[in-house]
Design an enzyme around this catalytic site. Sequence first.
Site, PDB file in Angstrom:
ATOM      1  CB  ILE A 158      80.606  10.675  -7.323  1.00  0.00           C
ATOM      2  CG1 ILE A 158      82.307   8.994  -7.723  1.00  0.00           C
ATOM      3  CG2 ILE A 158      80.193   9.718  -6.509  1.00  0.00           C
ATOM      4  CD1 ILE A 158      83.119   9.481  -6.002  1.00  0.00           C
ATOM      5  CB  ALA A 239      81.201  15.071  -0.375  1.00  0.00           C
ATOM      6  NE  ARG A 240      88.039  12.689   2.287  1.00  0.00           N
ATOM      7  CZ  ARG A 240      87.497  11.876   1.588  1.00  0.00           C
ATOM      8  NH1 ARG A 240      86.490  10.754   1.240  1.00  0.00           N
ATOM      9  NH2 ARG A 240      88.888  11.312   1.384  1.00  0.00           N
ATOM     10  CD  GLU A 269      85.274  10.423   8.368  1.00  0.00           C
ATOM     11  OE1 GLU A 269      83.690  10.779   7.517  1.00  0.00           O
ATOM     12  OE2 GLU A 269      85.637  10.213   7.721  1.00  0.00           O
ATOM     13  CG  HIS A 287      84.434   7.621   4.775  1.00  0.00           C
ATOM     14  ND1 HIS A 287      84.797   9.155   5.164  1.00  0.00           N
ATOM     15  CD2 HIS A 287      84.259   7.360   4.116  1.00  0.00           C
ATOM     16  CE1 HIS A 287      85.431   9.475   4.208  1.00  0.00           C
ATOM     17  NE2 HIS A 287      85.023   8.479   3.163  1.00  0.00           N
TER      18      HIS A 287
HETATM   19  C1  GLV Z   1      86.303   7.596   0.027  1.00  0.00           C
HETATM   20  O1  GLV Z   1      86.257   8.689   0.990  1.00  0.00           O
HETATM   21  C2  GLV Z   1      87.663   8.321  -1.125  1.00  0.00           C
HETATM   22  O2  GLV Z   1      88.143   9.369  -1.148  1.00  0.00           O
HETATM   23  O3  GLV Z   1      87.621   7.224  -1.926  1.00  0.00           O
END
Ligand code: GLV
Length: 327
Positions: A158, A239-240, A269, A287
């Site tokens: 990504i 990202a996370r 979250e 998200h």
């Molecule tokens: C989304 O956050 C994924 O990891 O696909």
Amino acid sequence: MNKPKILVARAIFPETIARLEQHFDVEHNQADTPWSKQQLAQKLADKVGAFTTGSERIDAEVLEAAPQLRICANMAVGYNNFDVDAMTARGVLATNAPDVLTETTADFGFALLMATARRITESEHYLRAGKWDRWSYDMFAGSDIHGSTLGILGMGRIGQVIARRGAHGFGMNVIYHNRSRLAPDLEAACKARYVDKEELLRTADHLVLVLPYSPSSHHTIGARELSLMKPTANLVNIARGGIVDDAALAEALRAGTIAAAGLDVFEGEPRLNPALLTVPNVVLTPHIASATMPTRLAMADLAADNLIGFLVNGKPLTALNPQVLKK
Ligand code: GLV
């Protein structure tokens, strides 16, 4: 002959359920009822496979209750909901859903970057509140994207396509930091220059986070890192949750340590740090970076392909712990 039993933990596309039902005895959750960890564990007690979405934690405790489980297929590229070591120890295969969401997620990273830099949601709230009565030269003045420096932390699939969009589409000067440096041909294709983390933080006008979450990436961006960034800089997290210290970020946004942030992911979250709701210079989304219907269907298909590939044909597509296959 009895079909193998699998669990689909969340509501998904009816066509994916129908495909799975051709091969498996499927217990699904099309009502999308929230299950506690104990309920999930109970439902897995007689299952050989699980279709998870990234919200379901699969750890030693759940595995203990699921002695027949052989595979968990995540409909997400991230898999921090899996304790992969515990799964490997029990001989349970883990799979994720990479590649199919790369371009869509990169599009969204750019959408968030642009909305953040150009103050789209903040100005829309102002307009909707009926506050727009006349023009002013500096009204919602943001920061330029073209010709600016795009920093990328985490240069996987990504990160690389975000770099390409920035360099080729917006003429941005792209710098990145990653655990390992890209091969020269990939760096050239991305027009990206490798820098250390400190230079990335100090130099980026827009910093996009695309690294995976693990205990070692917890709070990669905290008060110290934010203090190194330019006061005009924007931070984008697709990202996370947990990679950024959200409390420190809210404070940095309030204090003007950085200019703005665009966040699609949050610590804890779907709850979020309430301080983030009180600062105007942040764009918040729930998200949704991979949320287009074609991409979500491709992710569901890949998770289903992993279940069918492994349980029916012995060949999963995207194994995270392939050592389990050799046992
Ligand atoms: C989304 O956050 C994924 O990891 O696909």
